[in-house]
Design an enzyme around this catalytic site. Structure first.
Site, PDB file in Angstrom:
ATOM      1  N   SER A   2       0.797  -1.228   0.000  1.00  0.00           N
ATOM      2  CA  SER A   2       0.000   0.000   0.000  1.00  0.00           C
ATOM      3  C   SER A   2       0.830   1.280   0.000  1.00  0.00           C
ATOM      4  CB  SER A   2      -0.974   0.021   1.174  1.00  0.00           C
ATOM      5  OG  SER A   2      -0.307   0.229   2.391  1.00  0.00           O
ATOM      6  N   LYS A  58       0.258   4.956   6.736  1.00  0.00           N
ATOM      7  CA  LYS A  58      -0.269   5.746   5.622  1.00  0.00           C
ATOM      8  C   LYS A  58       0.387   7.123   5.604  1.00  0.00           C
ATOM      9  CE  LYS A  58      -3.203   2.499   4.707  1.00  0.00           C
ATOM     10  NZ  LYS A  58      -2.732   1.529   3.780  1.00  0.00           N
TER      11      LYS A  58
END
Length: 164
Positions: free
Chosen positions: A34, A81
């Site tokens: 990711s 993230k």
């Protein structure tokens, strides 16, 4: 080393170690794709990063920071993230239920770098700052990837200036 000496070392060492991990930071393994290409650019290699708890102790993050947080979908999971928007910012979403979202007070908008291969704010919306537990500062392993992680945000992901 006598048993008394060993016990004394453990009694002093364990609290100091726990305090360091809880206050300063720790090294964590980053799994998945990711955050490619910033982290794990090649699927066969896994990056280990130093996560600084100290740098987020006042819940202060900047756009572009790579952070570790508790997943809003699964409180038993930690995710990593990039911060795209801060409270008050208007972000252009990538497949969220609204095309534009104004980030509410006490929240931020986070996204993985590998668009389309990440569960992020485009799935679960703005994230409470209280879920943030650390900021990724350095890649510490493997040695050929040693580097500082800069707070950078692609031009296409910067907040927009639309009145909402």
């Amino acid at each position: 080393m006598s048993l008394k000496s060993l016990l004394k070392s453990v009694l002093f060492g364990v609290p100091i170690g726990i305090t360091f991990l809880d206050t300063i930071g720790y090294v964590a393994r980053v799994e998945g794709i990711s955050m490619q290409p910033a982290l794990n650019p090649e699927s066969r290699n896994t990056d280990y990063v130093f996560l600084s708890r100290w740098s987020v102790r006042n819940y202060t993050v900047k756009r572009g920071d790579i952070i570790s947080l508790v997943s809003p979908k699964d409180p038993n999971q930690k995710i990593i993230k990039r911060v795209v928007g801060l409270e008050g910012d208007v972000v252009s979403t990538l497949g969220y239920k609204n095309q534009y979202v104004k980030v509410p007070e006490g929240h931020c908008w986070v996204e993985g770098d590998h668009t389309g291969h990440t569960l992020d704010s485009n799935t679960f919306g703005p994230v409470s700052l209280g879920l943030i537990n650390a900021r990724a500062i350095y890649i510490v392993w493997p040695p050929e990837r040693w580097q500082s992680l800069e707070a950078k945000l692609p031009e296409s992901r910067k907040p927009v200036s639309l009145p909402i």
